[in-house]
Design a protein around this motif. Sequence first.
Motif, PDB file in Angstrom:
ATOM      1  N   THR A 149      66.950  98.926  60.739  1.00  0.00           N
ATOM      2  CA  THR A 149      65.474  98.824  60.924  1.00  0.00           C
ATOM      3  C   THR A 149      64.985  97.465  60.705  1.00  0.00           C
ATOM      4  O   THR A 149      65.314  96.660  60.098  1.00  0.00           O
ATOM      5  CB  THR A 149      64.119  99.572  60.594  1.00  0.00           C
ATOM      6  OG1 THR A 149      64.813  99.376  58.914  1.00  0.00           O
ATOM      7  CG2 THR A 149      65.145 101.616  60.647  1.00  0.00           C
ATOM      8  N   PHE A 150      63.680  96.655  61.615  1.00  0.00           N
ATOM      9  CA  PHE A 150      63.541  95.460  61.463  1.00  0.00           C
ATOM     10  C   PHE A 150      62.597  95.313  59.954  1.00  0.00           C
ATOM     11  O   PHE A 150      62.990  93.589  59.809  1.00  0.00           O
ATOM     12  CB  PHE A 150      62.599  94.671  62.623  1.00  0.00           C
ATOM     13  CG  PHE A 150      63.197  94.414  64.266  1.00  0.00           C
ATOM     14  CD1 PHE A 150      64.218  94.193  64.258  1.00  0.00           C
ATOM     15  CD2 PHE A 150      63.316  95.714  65.197  1.00  0.00           C
ATOM     16  CE1 PHE A 150      64.859  93.323  64.882  1.00  0.00           C
ATOM     17  CE2 PHE A 150      63.932  94.863  65.944  1.00  0.00           C
ATOM     18  CZ  PHE A 150      64.113  94.172  66.117  1.00  0.00           C
ATOM     19  N   VAL A 151      62.791  96.606  59.189  1.00  0.00           N
ATOM     20  CA  VAL A 151      61.521  96.198  58.679  1.00  0.00           C
ATOM     21  C   VAL A 151      62.295  96.111  57.088  1.00  0.00           C
ATOM     22  O   VAL A 151      61.180  97.201  56.075  1.00  0.00           O
ATOM     23  CB  VAL A 151      59.949  96.792  58.681  1.00  0.00           C
ATOM     24  CG1 VAL A 151      58.947  96.333  60.366  1.00  0.00           C
ATOM     25  CG2 VAL A 151      59.976  98.506  58.679  1.00  0.00           C
ATOM     26  N   ASN A 152      63.437  97.087  57.285  1.00  0.00           N
ATOM     27  CA  ASN A 152      64.284  97.712  56.474  1.00  0.00           C
ATOM     28  C   ASN A 152      63.959  98.539  55.452  1.00  0.00           C
ATOM     29  O   ASN A 152      63.198  98.679  54.437  1.00  0.00           O
ATOM     30  CB  ASN A 152      64.200  96.532  55.397  1.00  0.00           C
ATOM     31  CG  ASN A 152      65.430  95.100  55.417  1.00  0.00           C
ATOM     32  OD1 ASN A 152      65.041  93.828  56.141  1.00  0.00           O
ATOM     33  ND2 ASN A 152      66.023  95.612  56.309  1.00  0.00           N
ATOM     34  N   VAL A 153      63.609 100.149  56.423  1.00  0.00           N
ATOM     35  CA  VAL A 153      62.816 101.041  56.261  1.00  0.00           C
ATOM     36  C   VAL A 153      64.012 101.674  54.811  1.00  0.00           C
ATOM     37  O   VAL A 153      65.371 101.529  55.362  1.00  0.00           O
ATOM     38  CB  VAL A 153      62.965 102.186  57.138  1.00  0.00           C
ATOM     39  CG1 VAL A 153      62.292 103.347  55.937  1.00  0.00           C
ATOM     40  CG2 VAL A 153      61.395 101.440  58.245  1.00  0.00           C
TER      41      VAL A 153
END
Length: 218
Positions: A149-153
């Motif tokens: 994920t781009f937001v580092n979930v």
Amino acid sequence: MEKDSVLILSGGVDSVTLLYDEQERIALAISFDYGSKHNAREIPFARLHCERLGIRHITIPLDFMTKYFVSSLLEGGEEIPEGHYADENMKSTVVPFRNGIMLSIAVGIAESNGLKYVMMANHGGDHTIYPDCTPAFVKAFDEAAAAGTFVNVRLRSPYTNITKADIAARGKALGINYAETWSCYKGGAKHCGKCGTCVERREAFALAGIDDTTEYED
């Protein structure tokens, strides 16, 4: 506290406890209707508790599971066995990679809503029977979610190494009415009292000193 999390909420003891335990940071709770014999009994409780706490709740259908997966937990599957989770016959209730599938969807929803965490309420007693509840799975999925994920979930599963009795004791302290939860895999009018999850429920409440008001068939 900032609301930064998505919770997978079944309507059972563990996830309802986590809902109350972490309510300040839960922005969204997701239930999955995957064709289990007890979905119709537990999901209304998930909805009830979210309404009570003012937390948004959605139910996502996963009806493909009953078509392509083999498990006694699913509609059309064999009879739910009776006994303790430690018993070999209870493995028939495992829905293959169920948590992995649900978590994957929850991660996508988290990223779509700008949320940083996905939470699930697996616990130490699950390790015996469910591969996708173990510490090794939690670690691997957490790393995969962050990498994918781009937001580092990230995955948060704070009950991974404690018992169901520990969870019940926490719920007792939080004032949760466990009569407003569902456990039994058979999904009848009352809890059967004999399947693995009913046995575990009874043991946990007894160890936690909770007056068990669950209506059992036996």
